[in-house]
Design a protein around this motif. Structure first.
Motif, PDB file in Angstrom:
ATOM      1  N   GLY A   7       0.693  -1.174  -0.015  1.00 27.09           N
ATOM      2  CA  GLY A   7       0.078  -0.079   0.015  1.00 27.09           C
ATOM      3  C   GLY A   7       0.804   1.133   0.225  1.00 27.09           C
ATOM      4  O   GLY A   7       2.293   1.216   0.325  1.00 27.09           O
ATOM      5  N   SER A   8       0.235   2.462  -0.355  1.00 25.87           N
ATOM      6  CA  SER A   8       1.091   3.596  -0.197  1.00 25.87           C
ATOM      7  C   SER A   8       0.097   4.834   0.072  1.00 25.87           C
ATOM      8  O   SER A   8      -1.128   4.579  -0.382  1.00 25.87           O
ATOM      9  CB  SER A   8       1.797   3.744  -1.669  1.00 25.87           C
ATOM     10  N   LEU A   9       0.676   5.880   0.468  1.00 21.53           N
ATOM     11  CA  LEU A   9      -0.078   6.961   0.621  1.00 21.53           C
ATOM     12  C   LEU A   9      -0.824   7.452  -0.471  1.00 21.53           C
ATOM     13  O   LEU A   9      -1.750   8.063  -0.656  1.00 21.53           O
ATOM     14  CB  LEU A   9       0.929   8.251   1.299  1.00 21.53           C
ATOM     15  N   PHE A  10      -0.103   7.580  -1.750  1.00 20.16           N
ATOM     16  CA  PHE A  10      -0.368   7.939  -2.843  1.00 20.16           C
ATOM     17  C   PHE A  10      -0.243   6.948  -3.952  1.00 20.16           C
ATOM     18  O   PHE A  10       0.801   6.163  -4.115  1.00 20.16           O
ATOM     19  CB  PHE A  10       0.669   9.270  -3.461  1.00 20.16           C
ATOM     20  N   GLN A  11      -1.177   6.530  -4.762  1.00 20.40           N
ATOM     21  CA  GLN A  11      -1.198   5.701  -5.765  1.00 20.40           C
ATOM     22  C   GLN A  11      -1.035   6.713  -7.173  1.00 20.40           C
ATOM     23  O   GLN A  11      -2.025   7.359  -7.614  1.00 20.40           O
ATOM     24  CB  GLN A  11      -2.595   4.989  -5.944  1.00 20.40           C
ATOM     25  N   VAL A  12       0.096   6.456  -7.928  1.00 23.01           N
ATOM     26  CA  VAL A  12       0.164   7.255  -9.123  1.00 23.01           C
ATOM     27  C   VAL A  12       0.499   6.454 -10.169  1.00 23.01           C
ATOM     28  O   VAL A  12       0.726   5.121 -10.156  1.00 23.01           O
ATOM     29  CB  VAL A  12       1.745   7.914  -8.782  1.00 23.01           C
ATOM     30  N   LEU A  13       0.226   7.124 -11.299  1.00 24.26           N
ATOM     31  CA  LEU A  13       0.280   6.409 -12.750  1.00 24.26           C
ATOM     32  C   LEU A  13       1.429   7.498 -13.263  1.00 24.26           C
ATOM     33  O   LEU A  13       1.565   8.360 -13.394  1.00 24.26           O
ATOM     34  CB  LEU A  13      -1.075   6.824 -13.373  1.00 24.26           C
ATOM     35  N   GLN A  14       2.503   6.728 -13.547  1.00 21.95           N
ATOM     36  CA  GLN A  14       3.592   7.178 -14.309  1.00 21.95           C
ATOM     37  C   GLN A  14       3.386   7.279 -15.702  1.00 21.95           C
ATOM     38  O   GLN A  14       2.940   6.449 -16.441  1.00 21.95           O
ATOM     39  CB  GLN A  14       4.692   6.210 -14.163  1.00 21.95           C
ATOM     40  N   LEU A  15       3.567   8.624 -16.191  1.00 22.78           N
ATOM     41  CA  LEU A  15       3.286   9.031 -17.494  1.00 22.78           C
ATOM     42  C   LEU A  15       4.613   9.408 -18.150  1.00 22.78           C
ATOM     43  O   LEU A  15       4.626   9.498 -19.418  1.00 22.78           O
ATOM     44  CB  LEU A  15       2.324  10.079 -17.576  1.00 22.78           C
ATOM     45  N   GLY A  16       5.624  10.071 -17.330  1.00 20.89           N
ATOM     46  CA  GLY A  16       6.819  10.579 -17.939  1.00 20.89           C
ATOM     47  C   GLY A  16       7.700   9.989 -18.778  1.00 20.89           C
ATOM     48  O   GLY A  16       7.741   8.802 -18.797  1.00 20.89           O
ATOM     49  N   PRO A  17       8.707  10.661 -19.419  1.00 24.06           N
ATOM     50  CA  PRO A  17       9.662   9.849 -20.026  1.00 24.06           C
ATOM     51  C   PRO A  17      10.696   8.951 -19.110  1.00 24.06           C
ATOM     52  O   PRO A  17      11.160   9.470 -18.322  1.00 24.06           O
ATOM     53  CB  PRO A  17      10.686  11.133 -20.878  1.00 24.06           C
ATOM     54  N   PRO A  18      10.856   7.848 -19.524  1.00 20.64           N
ATOM     55  CA  PRO A  18      11.768   6.939 -18.670  1.00 20.64           C
ATOM     56  C   PRO A  18      13.005   7.368 -18.177  1.00 20.64           C
ATOM     57  O   PRO A  18      13.864   6.954 -17.420  1.00 20.64           O
ATOM     58  CB  PRO A  18      11.689   5.613 -19.254  1.00 20.64           C
ATOM     59  N   LEU A  19      13.572   8.164 -19.324  1.00 19.25           N
ATOM     60  CA  LEU A  19      15.024   8.597 -19.367  1.00 19.25           C
ATOM     61  C   LEU A  19      15.134   9.440 -17.974  1.00 19.25           C
ATOM     62  O   LEU A  19      16.134   9.682 -17.196  1.00 19.25           O
ATOM     63  CB  LEU A  19      15.328   9.620 -20.380  1.00 19.25           C
ATOM     64  N   TRP A  20      14.012  10.079 -17.666  1.00 19.21           N
ATOM     65  CA  TRP A  20      14.073  11.098 -16.617  1.00 19.21           C
ATOM     66  C   TRP A  20      13.274  10.456 -15.366  1.00 19.21           C
ATOM     67  O   TRP A  20      14.025  10.631 -14.105  1.00 19.21           O
ATOM     68  CB  TRP A  20      13.363  12.442 -16.968  1.00 19.21           C
ATOM     69  N   THR A  21      12.281   9.720 -15.451  1.00 15.70           N
ATOM     70  CA  THR A  21      11.400   9.017 -14.355  1.00 15.70           C
ATOM     71  C   THR A  21      12.009   7.756 -13.892  1.00 15.70           C
ATOM     72  O   THR A  21      11.961   7.355 -12.781  1.00 15.70           O
ATOM     73  CB  THR A  21      10.296   9.046 -14.574  1.00 15.70           C
ATOM     74  N   GLY A  22      12.765   7.297 -14.701  1.00 17.23           N
ATOM     75  CA  GLY A  22      13.176   5.704 -14.345  1.00 17.23           C
ATOM     76  C   GLY A  22      12.179   4.641 -14.854  1.00 17.23           C
ATOM     77  O   GLY A  22      12.652   3.564 -14.492  1.00 17.23           O
ATOM     78  N   GLY A  23      11.120   4.958 -15.083  1.00 17.73           N
ATOM     79  CA  GLY A  23      10.069   4.139 -15.451  1.00 17.73           C
ATOM     80  C   GLY A  23       9.978   3.101 -14.556  1.00 17.73           C
ATOM     81  O   GLY A  23       9.589   3.368 -13.430  1.00 17.73           O
TER      82      GLY A  23
END
Length: 237
Positions: A182-198
């Motif tokens: 579980g987590s405080l925020f459930q997030v959906l990753q949309l950004g470029p993997p080069l920057w976010t790490g995917g």
């Protein structure tokens, strides 16, 4: 211990100063992950889908959070005691003497153990070369706190909060894995993997690189050159 050293000799003296450094490390890890979260949110690279998220069939958010905290407490203490406290001290002793002056031996031991720390995470899910390099850089960040204080309090605190805020708080993968339920925020990753790490999480992207460099800079500002020299002079192989 294999070399008959006490835990105190390896950086666990648990004095008042140790706990102060532990608290500072906790604060830095939380700050760095908060900055990554805010940057990704501000750029539209993540979407917050829900709060107080918990997988069905598990204890629920409070129980999930408590189990995750316990897990990362164990990981922080174990990995720092082994990788920083035990390996840096013993490897630097092996390199010092006839091979290298003490300070050069410490620097080489720090670099080698940081690379080793990165390679250990290459077996995690979803690894990339950039992720391994970033984990090695994170190893340098964690080692910096150890070297300038002579104790493991700062490094352990930083390690715990870095992982805990990355996963159970902000909902990112932690070194490629989603071990928490579980987590405080459930997030959906949309950004470029080069920057976010995917799928590896922030440690696999350029934002993770920037966070590590910022952390190193803040330690330098905290101690200053004289403080760093003093810290290194206390640590003799």
């Amino acid at each position: 211990m294999l070399d008959k050293r006490s835990f105190k000799d390896l950086g666990l003296d648990l004095s008042q100063g140790w706990w102060r450094d532990f608290g500072l490390g906790l604060g830095l890890g939380a700050l760095l992950m908060l900055l990554i979260f805010l940057v990704e949110l501000g750029l539209g690279w993540i979407q917050v889908q829900s709060f107080f998220y918990s997988w069905a069939g598990y204890p629920g958010f409070p129980g999930d959070l408590a189990l995750s905290l316990l897990f990362f407490l164990v990981v922080g203490f174990y990995e720092e005691l082994y990788t920083r406290g035990y390996l840096i001290k013993n490897l630097s002793e092996g390199l010092a003497g006839n091979l290298f002056p003490p300070r050069i031996a410490i620097i080489l031991a720090t670099l080698l153990t940081s690379v080793y720390f990165g390679l250990l995470h290459a077996a995690n899910p979803n690894p990339t070369p950039q992720a391994v390099l970033n984990i090695s850089l994170a190893g340098l960040l964690l080692a910096a706190g150890y070297l300038v204080t002579g104790q493991l309090g700062f490094s352990i605190g930083l390690h715990i909060s870095w992982n805990f805020f990355q996963g159970p708080v902000f909902g990112f993968p932690v070194s490629g894995a989603a071990l928490f339920r579980g987590s405080l925020f459930q997030v959906l990753q949309l950004g470029p993997p080069l920057w976010t790490g995917g799928q590896f999480g922030p440690e696999g992207g350029l934002l993770g690189t920037a966070a590590c460099l910022l952390g190193l800079g803040l330690i330098l500002l905290w101690k200053g050159k004289d403080g760093i020299d003093q810290g290194l002079s206390r640590y003799r192989p």
